[in-house]
Motif scaffolding. Sequence first.
Motif, PDB file in Angstrom:
ATOM      1  N   ASP A 264      32.249  -1.683  84.603  1.00 54.44           N
ATOM      2  CA  ASP A 264      31.768  -2.989  84.156  1.00 54.44           C
ATOM      3  C   ASP A 264      32.196  -3.146  82.707  1.00 54.44           C
ATOM      4  O   ASP A 264      32.234  -2.172  81.941  1.00 54.44           O
ATOM      5  N   GLU A 265      32.574  -4.353  82.363  1.00 53.07           N
ATOM      6  CA  GLU A 265      33.204  -4.585  81.061  1.00 53.07           C
ATOM      7  C   GLU A 265      32.280  -4.226  79.910  1.00 53.07           C
ATOM      8  O   GLU A 265      32.711  -3.602  78.925  1.00 53.07           O
ATOM      9  N   ALA A 266      31.007  -4.606  80.010  1.00 54.97           N
ATOM     10  CA  ALA A 266      30.076  -4.321  78.916  1.00 54.97           C
ATOM     11  C   ALA A 266      29.922  -2.815  78.719  1.00 54.97           C
ATOM     12  O   ALA A 266      29.923  -2.315  77.584  1.00 54.97           O
ATOM     13  N   VAL A 282      43.335   5.598  82.034  1.00 61.06           N
ATOM     14  CA  VAL A 282      43.180   4.378  82.825  1.00 61.06           C
ATOM     15  C   VAL A 282      44.239   4.329  83.916  1.00 61.06           C
ATOM     16  O   VAL A 282      45.344   4.855  83.757  1.00 61.06           O
ATOM     17  N   PRO A 283      43.936   3.685  85.050  1.00 58.81           N
ATOM     18  CA  PRO A 283      44.977   3.466  86.061  1.00 58.81           C
ATOM     19  C   PRO A 283      45.955   2.396  85.600  1.00 58.81           C
ATOM     20  O   PRO A 283      45.613   1.509  84.809  1.00 58.81           O
ATOM     21  N   ALA A 284      47.176   2.471  86.092  1.00 63.72           N
ATOM     22  CA  ALA A 284      48.210   1.519  85.679  1.00 63.72           C
ATOM     23  C   ALA A 284      47.814   0.085  86.010  1.00 63.72           C
ATOM     24  O   ALA A 284      48.270  -0.853  85.348  1.00 63.72           O
ATOM     25  N   THR A 288      47.867  -3.959  81.804  1.00 62.00           N
ATOM     26  CA  THR A 288      48.140  -5.271  81.218  1.00 62.00           C
ATOM     27  C   THR A 288      46.893  -5.855  80.575  1.00 62.00           C
ATOM     28  O   THR A 288      46.936  -6.408  79.465  1.00 62.00           O
ATOM     29  N   ALA A 289      45.757  -5.766  81.269  1.00 65.40           N
ATOM     30  CA  ALA A 289      44.498  -6.258  80.698  1.00 65.40           C
ATOM     31  C   ALA A 289      44.131  -5.493  79.441  1.00 65.40           C
ATOM     32  O   ALA A 289      43.597  -6.067  78.475  1.00 65.40           O
ATOM     33  N   LEU A 290      44.433  -4.181  79.429  1.00 61.01           N
ATOM     34  CA  LEU A 290      44.113  -3.367  78.267  1.00 61.01           C
ATOM     35  C   LEU A 290      44.948  -3.748  77.057  1.00 61.01           C
ATOM     36  O   LEU A 290      44.526  -3.576  75.912  1.00 61.01           O
ATOM     37  N   SER A 315      55.805   0.814  80.076  1.00 59.07           N
ATOM     38  CA  SER A 315      54.514   0.441  79.534  1.00 59.07           C
ATOM     39  C   SER A 315      54.455  -1.041  79.176  1.00 59.07           C
ATOM     40  O   SER A 315      55.422  -1.619  78.676  1.00 59.07           O
ATOM     41  N   ALA A 316      53.294  -1.652  79.471  1.00 58.81           N
ATOM     42  CA  ALA A 316      53.061  -3.033  79.064  1.00 58.81           C
ATOM     43  C   ALA A 316      52.504  -3.109  77.650  1.00 58.81           C
ATOM     44  O   ALA A 316      52.293  -4.196  77.123  1.00 58.81           O
ATOM     45  N   LEU A 317      52.262  -1.956  77.036  1.00 61.30           N
ATOM     46  CA  LEU A 317      51.673  -1.899  75.704  1.00 61.30           C
ATOM     47  C   LEU A 317      52.760  -1.642  74.660  1.00 61.30           C
ATOM     48  O   LEU A 317      53.735  -0.940  74.919  1.00 61.30           O
ATOM     49  N   PRO A 318      52.600  -2.201  73.468  1.00 59.89           N
ATOM     50  CA  PRO A 318      53.590  -1.944  72.415  1.00 59.89           C
ATOM     51  C   PRO A 318      53.625  -0.469  72.042  1.00 59.89           C
ATOM     52  O   PRO A 318      52.592   0.189  71.957  1.00 59.89           O
TER      53      PRO A 318
END
Length: 422
Positions: A264-266, A282-284, A288-290, A315-318
């Motif tokens: 859960d996000e909170a 985290v799973p792949a 993107t959301a991360l 990776s979708a992250l910089p």
Amino acid sequence: MSAFAVAERTADAAPDASARSGGLSASLFAAAQTGPQRTALRDSGDRAAWCGRPPITWTYAAAAEIIGRLARGIGAWRLPAGSRVGLWFSGGAESTLAHLAVEAAGHLPCPMPALWDSEQLSVGIASAGLVAMLTEGRRGGRRPAEDLARAAMGHFGLRYLAAFGPSVPDGVISLDAMALERGVVEPVASRGLVTFAAGDPSRPVYRSAAALSAAIDVHLAALPVTAEERILTLLPAHDLRGLVTGLGAALAAGASLETVIPFDEAGFRAALMRPAPTRLVVPALVETALAALPLPWTVRALQVVHRAPARVIASALPELAGPRRLASLVFDEDAVLTRLGSRDLAATLADPERAPLPRALLDLAFLDLGDDRDGPLAYRGLACATAALPRSGVPEPDVLAWRDSGYRPVLFGGVATGIEAV
């Protein structure tokens, strides 16, 4: 560490690596000797709403005592050594306690995916030859202990059912009561574990304790975990992916394992802001959301875990800022390949012969190396030594034999962009 101001942490040494030969439970007991007040297990999120129980935070000393009590209770069932015991949990500290207690009692833990329905559960019980099952009373809107009690009517070999409460029905042993009984036993050497290939209840897979330890060593070769860190994971520990990157990695260093299951996000945001040096796993699927979420400075490493087949492994992250990055690729229940960053993972898949792998434990190569390197990947070594579980006994896989992974890298310009089934 003074900057983190975490009172639960101490400067105790990490457990001796030699203790790991006895399995995960032996590693936890060793860490309880060297760093008893370090946090071992912590739940995050609204566990009370999910399962009617408060979140758990256990030190290594407390966890060892509870596991020892549970192992003593399981030992009173008088099951033959090496009996196969199912674990049907959604995740969190209680699932870890159950897993380690079964192992410490001298039996084979068989973790099962929480998402299985009653029919899949029944098939898993039969295919793995389970003689006992541990579960939980509530799981969101489900009542796993009640489901299990009904399923047991069709399996005469299933002799013992036990569950953490609440909502434990008649005929199911209370693990809460067992954990309160006096008497602690030391863990016996692990006999390995059983997981299910592709989450298929008809395909149980055996892995020895040495093979699991080797898989953990290969994973940590990319970037070791230190005792003052915590692993914050979104992956449940019902398969090789979750066990190696979460519980196994934490116990190898005497570090802390914190789970956000169910997500859960909170709860995740609160866990993320806890002032402790962190490796986030985290799973792949959520990468993107991360990418849109600012990570606190306490996150030292971010690990993204892919499962073959994977269309994209970039990776979708910089890559230029933030914590150190790790990328893992999981070949079902056989192997976990972890590298420093997605670029290193892509390069390893494209040309494994030139990659600096711990080849004594895990060796990769193309099975049929043609001009275009389009053959399937093969692997060998103790870290990928698994075999289908027979009806009785345990197999002894040949660690020197090459095995077809069933996957090949998707190459573009000499770089692996993904991996696909052959």
